[in-house]
Design a protein around this motif. Sequence first.
Motif, PDB file in Angstrom:
ATOM      1  N   ALA A   2       0.834  -1.200   0.000  1.00 30.09           N
ATOM      2  CA  ALA A   2       0.000   0.000   0.000  1.00 30.09           C
ATOM      3  C   ALA A   2       0.869   1.250   0.000  1.00 30.09           C
ATOM      4  CB  ALA A   2      -0.897  -0.001   1.233  1.00 30.09           C
ATOM      5  N   LYS A   3       0.366   2.304  -0.637  1.00 34.67           N
ATOM      6  CA  LYS A   3       1.104   3.559  -0.668  1.00 34.67           C
ATOM      7  C   LYS A   3       1.092   4.205   0.704  1.00 34.67           C
ATOM      8  CE  LYS A   3      -1.162   5.444  -4.129  1.00 34.67           C
ATOM      9  NZ  LYS A   3      -1.550   6.446  -5.105  1.00 34.67           N
ATOM     10  N   ARG A   4       2.238   4.741   1.085  1.00 31.91           N
ATOM     11  CA  ARG A   4       2.333   5.488   2.335  1.00 31.91           C
ATOM     12  C   ARG A   4       2.104   6.953   2.027  1.00 31.91           C
ATOM     13  NH1 ARG A   4       8.248   3.620   3.547  1.00 31.91           N
ATOM     14  NH2 ARG A   4       8.183   3.682   1.307  1.00 31.91           N
ATOM     15  N   ILE A  12      13.471  11.406   5.214  1.00 35.87           N
ATOM     16  CA  ILE A  12      13.460  10.036   4.702  1.00 35.87           C
ATOM     17  C   ILE A  12      14.841   9.633   4.201  1.00 35.87           C
ATOM     18  CG2 ILE A  12      11.023  10.104   4.049  1.00 35.87           C
ATOM     19  CD1 ILE A  12      11.962  10.464   1.116  1.00 35.87           C
ATOM     20  N   GLU A  13      15.034   8.332   4.094  1.00 32.61           N
ATOM     21  CA  GLU A  13      16.210   7.749   3.473  1.00 32.61           C
ATOM     22  C   GLU A  13      15.708   7.060   2.211  1.00 32.61           C
ATOM     23  OE1 GLU A  13      19.705   5.841   5.813  1.00 32.61           O
ATOM     24  OE2 GLU A  13      18.298   4.242   5.301  1.00 32.61           O
ATOM     25  N   PHE A  14      16.472   7.185   1.114  1.00 29.11           N
ATOM     26  CA  PHE A  14      16.009   6.641  -0.163  1.00 29.11           C
ATOM     27  C   PHE A  14      17.198   6.245  -1.025  1.00 29.11           C
ATOM     28  CE2 PHE A  14      16.520  11.156  -0.446  1.00 29.11           C
ATOM     29  CZ  PHE A  14      17.096  11.395  -1.678  1.00 29.11           C
ATOM     30  N   LEU A  21      20.639   7.795   0.134  1.00 31.65           N
ATOM     31  CA  LEU A  21      20.677   9.211   0.486  1.00 31.65           C
ATOM     32  C   LEU A  21      19.615   9.528   1.526  1.00 31.65           C
ATOM     33  CD1 LEU A  21      20.931  10.582  -3.159  1.00 31.65           C
ATOM     34  CD2 LEU A  21      22.804  10.239  -1.560  1.00 31.65           C
ATOM     35  N   ARG A  22      19.740  10.693   2.143  1.00 33.84           N
ATOM     36  CA  ARG A  22      18.782  11.142   3.139  1.00 33.84           C
ATOM     37  C   ARG A  22      18.372  12.565   2.811  1.00 33.84           C
ATOM     38  NH1 ARG A  22      19.974  10.211   9.445  1.00 33.84           N
ATOM     39  NH2 ARG A  22      19.981   8.116   8.607  1.00 33.84           N
ATOM     40  N   GLY A  23      17.090  12.862   2.963  1.00 31.68           N
ATOM     41  CA  GLY A  23      16.620  14.209   2.682  1.00 31.68           C
ATOM     42  C   GLY A  23      15.255  14.469   3.276  1.00 31.68           C
ATOM     43  N   GLU A  24      14.781  15.688   3.103  1.00 30.67           N
ATOM     44  CA  GLU A  24      13.493  16.124   3.651  1.00 30.67           C
ATOM     45  C   GLU A  24      12.496  16.333   2.511  1.00 30.67           C
ATOM     46  OE1 GLU A  24      11.625  19.927   6.092  1.00 30.67           O
ATOM     47  OE2 GLU A  24      13.791  19.695   5.939  1.00 30.67           O
ATOM     48  N   ILE A  25      11.280  15.846   2.706  1.00 31.93           N
ATOM     49  CA  ILE A  25      10.221  16.048   1.713  1.00 31.93           C
ATOM     50  C   ILE A  25       9.816  17.512   1.745  1.00 31.93           C
ATOM     51  CG2 ILE A  25       7.865  15.482   1.041  1.00 31.93           C
ATOM     52  CD1 ILE A  25       8.334  12.698   2.252  1.00 31.93           C
ATOM     53  N   LYS A  26       9.944  18.181   0.585  1.00 34.18           N
ATOM     54  CA  LYS A  26       9.611  19.601   0.477  1.00 34.18           C
ATOM     55  C   LYS A  26       8.278  19.839  -0.221  1.00 34.18           C
ATOM     56  CE  LYS A  26      13.194  21.557   2.348  1.00 34.18           C
ATOM     57  NZ  LYS A  26      13.099  22.413   3.515  1.00 34.18           N
ATOM     58  N   ILE A  60      12.055   3.970  -0.011  1.00 32.02           N
ATOM     59  CA  ILE A  60      11.843   5.050   0.961  1.00 32.02           C
ATOM     60  C   ILE A  60      11.685   4.472   2.368  1.00 32.02           C
ATOM     61  CG2 ILE A  60      10.286   6.891   1.697  1.00 32.02           C
ATOM     62  CD1 ILE A  60       9.578   7.273  -1.284  1.00 32.02           C
ATOM     63  N   ASN A  61      12.513   4.973   3.293  1.00 30.88           N
ATOM     64  CA  ASN A  61      12.426   4.613   4.710  1.00 30.88           C
ATOM     65  C   ASN A  61      12.262   5.895   5.520  1.00 30.88           C
ATOM     66  OD1 ASN A  61      12.906   1.762   4.507  1.00 30.88           O
ATOM     67  ND2 ASN A  61      15.002   2.292   3.972  1.00 30.88           N
ATOM     68  N   ILE A  62      11.329   5.886   6.446  1.00 28.23           N
ATOM     69  CA  ILE A  62      11.090   7.066   7.281  1.00 28.23           C
ATOM     70  C   ILE A  62      12.163   7.123   8.362  1.00 28.23           C
ATOM     71  CG2 ILE A  62       9.481   8.200   8.848  1.00 28.23           C
ATOM     72  CD1 ILE A  62       7.244   6.632   7.359  1.00 28.23           C
ATOM     73  N   ILE A  63      12.856   8.263   8.447  1.00 29.28           N
ATOM     74  CA  ILE A  63      13.867   8.473   9.472  1.00 29.28           C
ATOM     75  C   ILE A  63      13.271   9.274  10.626  1.00 29.28           C
ATOM     76  CG2 ILE A  63      16.126   9.500   9.984  1.00 29.28           C
ATOM     77  CD1 ILE A  63      16.204   7.025   8.119  1.00 29.28           C
ATOM     78  N   LYS A  64      12.626  10.388  10.295  1.00 31.35           N
ATOM     79  CA  LYS A  64      12.007  11.248  11.308  1.00 31.35           C
ATOM     80  C   LYS A  64      10.674  11.733  10.778  1.00 31.35           C
ATOM     81  CE  LYS A  64      12.823  15.408  13.980  1.00 31.35           C
ATOM     82  NZ  LYS A  64      13.644  16.607  14.111  1.00 31.35           N
TER      83      LYS A  64
END
Length: 69
Positions: A2-4, A12-14, A21-26, A60-64
Amino acid sequence: MAKRKLKIGTIIEFSFAGQILRGEIKAIKVDMGYSVRSEWYTVHHKDGTIYPLRIEDESINIIKPKHNK
């Protein structure tokens, strides 16, 4: 799978081009083309690079998570 539904501001880490890599969803973008709907996350990496990630991307893995206050 299922879509998150992740929120803007979530860290997130992707995987991109064979690198983790790691970054923030903008932003979250929805493209409509004919009868096809594509949803994308716009992810900002710490070096300033913006990466487009499909919402269905399984790397995609949720970090924070972003919490509402």
